[in-house]
Scaffold this motif. Structure first.
Motif, short mmCIF file in Angstrom:
data_model
loop_
_atom_site.label_atom_id
_atom_site.label_comp_id
_atom_site.label_asym_id
_atom_site.label_seq_id
_atom_site.Cartn_x
_atom_site.Cartn_y
_atom_site.Cartn_z
N GLY A 288 0.81 -1.21 0.00
CA GLY A 288 0.00 0.00 0.00
C GLY A 288 0.84 1.26 0.00
N ILE A 289 1.85 1.31 0.88
CA ILE A 289 2.73 2.48 0.95
C ILE A 289 3.53 2.62 -0.34
CG2 ILE A 289 4.80 3.41 2.06
CD1 ILE A 289 3.79 2.30 4.70
N GLY A 290 4.06 1.51 -0.85
CA GLY A 290 4.87 1.57 -2.07
C GLY A 290 4.10 2.14 -3.24
N LEU A 291 2.89 1.67 -3.45
CA LEU A 291 2.08 2.17 -4.57
C LEU A 291 1.74 3.64 -4.41
CD1 LEU A 291 -0.37 -0.78 -5.33
CD2 LEU A 291 1.50 0.05 -6.77
N LEU A 292 1.37 4.05 -3.19
CA LEU A 292 0.96 5.43 -2.99
C LEU A 292 2.14 6.39 -3.07
CD1 LEU A 292 -1.73 4.98 -0.19
CD2 LEU A 292 -2.10 5.60 -2.58
N VAL A 293 3.32 5.93 -2.67
CA VAL A 293 4.52 6.77 -2.81
C VAL A 293 4.93 6.87 -4.28
CG1 VAL A 293 7.01 6.86 -2.34
CG2 VAL A 293 5.39 6.44 -0.47
N LEU A 294 4.95 5.74 -4.98
CA LEU A 294 5.34 5.74 -6.39
C LEU A 294 4.34 6.53 -7.25
CD1 LEU A 294 6.56 2.05 -6.67
CD2 LEU A 294 7.97 4.11 -6.90
#
Length: 492
Positions: A288-294
């Motif tokens: 979740g964090i990875g997608l929202l940061v990217l």
């Protein structure tokens, strides 16, 4: 178990906006009416679901209007209030700062008073913030208003996709989840369009409209059945689910599945940060964090906030008209997607992963195209400047199209799907905070990066999108066609 009594003992953990007895009355009346065909049941279910989504979508429209406001108003605000470029850049980025604070609070607010209640809470600072901007005489009121708007937007950005995911049937969850990004885009385009014709103060006054309509609309939709089940409000939970699925629909299987899901996670369970290290929590949180940061590292906020300046750099004379053109194309693309099913049907047919890979690949290629156009503009003669400006415009349009296809909506959909119910408030706040923190960094650095090297800036954005493709292929699970309970159980 007497969970309703336990909820009362818990104090604050009860819905701010109750489901309402009129739903039960409507349900009884429906059951006493004549038996209806299955097609009529589907229509009634769709009407109930779409009404709920339509009302809460006013929140993301507010979100988009806030993002788009700084673009067409930049020169007017600077001239009227005597601001420097740096001061206006602070004004533009303060929405992200406020959103970070809102993101930290969003999970706990949505947990304690419900999804509807948190949207009510988010609407109030938004309205106050727009009024503060409209009456601003100096930068202090501008900054205060922008922070308040951002706080409300931070709560909205978490709550709306979670609410939609929790009310939608599994075969429509991806499609309805993409409405969140559609609404953000509509808000951006409205800000661009109205900014062409209206003074900045009038435009700020119009900014209160989405939340002004949202507040009364919340009284006409049910609370999230999964949140009600987690809180132990069993009667309200079943009533809410019955309203969403249709009064003649048998919901017993779904009721039992949801009850089993929340049985191991009672409302008194407190999840600490140390427990997030367990794989069943850490893996979905990292995705979740990875997608929202990217999503933010793609540079989309830098493009949308400062596209007027980008077009000036590229040599396009009417930067405001070009900015509206970009916003209009973005809106038309997503609207076309919704009408024809090119995204809404593909999300639930082809899946999230494929659309994310296509979206990120398009963004990487288009950012690289813009970077090449700017590099060539520094090398070649002035006669080629207009042609390279058109090339950069095409690249930016493709960039926005690529973002709209997948990376705009799907990270929020996946975040709302994969987080287990007992960590959703904490983990959702962390993921939303990461998104807004990255958005703030991108927004604050965009103008500085453009000054350093316009081609280099877009080359960085292109590399970030390439990394997104790799991230999706390696770590993002497919969630189409699975219930929320099945998705979350798979991480155990």
């Amino acid at each position: 178990m007497s969970s309703d009594a336990a909820t009362v003992e818990d104090g604050l953990r009860k819905p701010l906006l109750h489901t309402g007895s009129w739903y039960r009355m409507a349900g009884m009346g429906s059951r006493q009416s004549s038996i209806m065909g299955s097609s009529a049941q589907i229509i009634r279910e769709s009407i109930s679901i779409f009404l709920c989504v339509f009302i809460v979508a006013l929140g993301p429209i507010q979100f988009g209007f806030t993002c788009g406001y700084s673009n067409p108003t930049q020169s007017e605000i600077i001239n009227d209030l005597g601001l420097t470029i740096s001061e206006f850049s602070i004004f533009g980025s303060l929405a992200n700062v406020g959103a970070m604070v809102g993101a930290v609070a969003s999970g706990q607010i949505a947990e304690y008073i419900g999804r509807k209640g948190s949207l009510m809470i988010a609407s109030i600072p938004n309205i106050i913030g727009w009024l503060a901007i409209s009456f601003a005489k100096d930068s202090s009121f501008l900054y205060m208003g922008r922070l308040l708007e951002g706080f409300g937007v931070g709560i909205i950005s978490y709550t709306v996709p979670v609410y939609i995911a929790e009310i939608a049937p599994q075969n429509l969850r991806g499609s309805l989840g993409s409405v969140n990004q559609l609404s953000v885009t509509i808000g951006i385009m409205l800000a661009y369009l109205l900014g062409l014709f209206l003074p900045w103060r009038v435009l700020a006054v119009l900014g209160i409209l989405p939340c002004t309509v949202l507040i009364p609309g919340l009284f006409f939709i049910p609370e999230s059945p999964r949140w009600l089940a987690k809180m132990g409000l069993n009667e309200d939970f079943e009533t809410s689910l019955q309203v969403l699925r249709g009064f003649d629909t048998d919901i017993s299987i779904e009721v039992n599945e949801i009850k089993r899901s929340v049985a191991s996670s009672t409302k008194r369970t407190a999840i600490r940060f140390s427990e997030l290290k367990r794989r069943r929590y850490l893996y979905p949180l990292m995705v979740g964090i990875g997608l929202l940061v990217l999503q933010q590292l793609s540079g989309i906020n830098g493009v949308l906030f400062y596209s007027s300046n980008i077009f000036k750099f590229a040599g396009i004379a009417s930067s405001k008209a070009a900015t509206f053109g970009l916003g209009a194309i973005q809106n038309l693309v997503i609207d076309k997607v919704i009408v024809t099913g090119i995204t809404t049907t593909l999300v639930d047919r082809m899946g999230r992963r494929v659309l994310l890979i296509v979206s990120s690949s398009l963004m990487s290629a288009s950012s690289l195209l813009v970077a090449i156009a700017f590099y060539l503009g520094d090398i070649l003669s002035e006669h080629t400047r207009f042609a390279l400006g058109i090339l950069s415009l095409i690249g930016l349009v493709v960039l926005v199209i690529g973002f709209s296809i997948g990376l705009g909506a799907i990270p929020w959909v996946i975040m709302s799907e994969i987080l287990p119910v007992n960590i959703k408030s904490l983990a959702g706040s962390v993921a939303t905070l990461a998104n807004w923190l990255t958005a703030w960094v991108v927004t604050m650095t965009a103008n500085l990066l453009f000054t350093w090297s316009k081609g280099g800036t877009f080359l960085i954005y292109s590399i970030a999108s390439i990394f997104t493709v790799a991230f999706v292929k390696l770590w993002v699970p497919e969630t189409k066609g699975r219930t929320l309970e099945e998705i979350q159980y798979s991480f155990r």
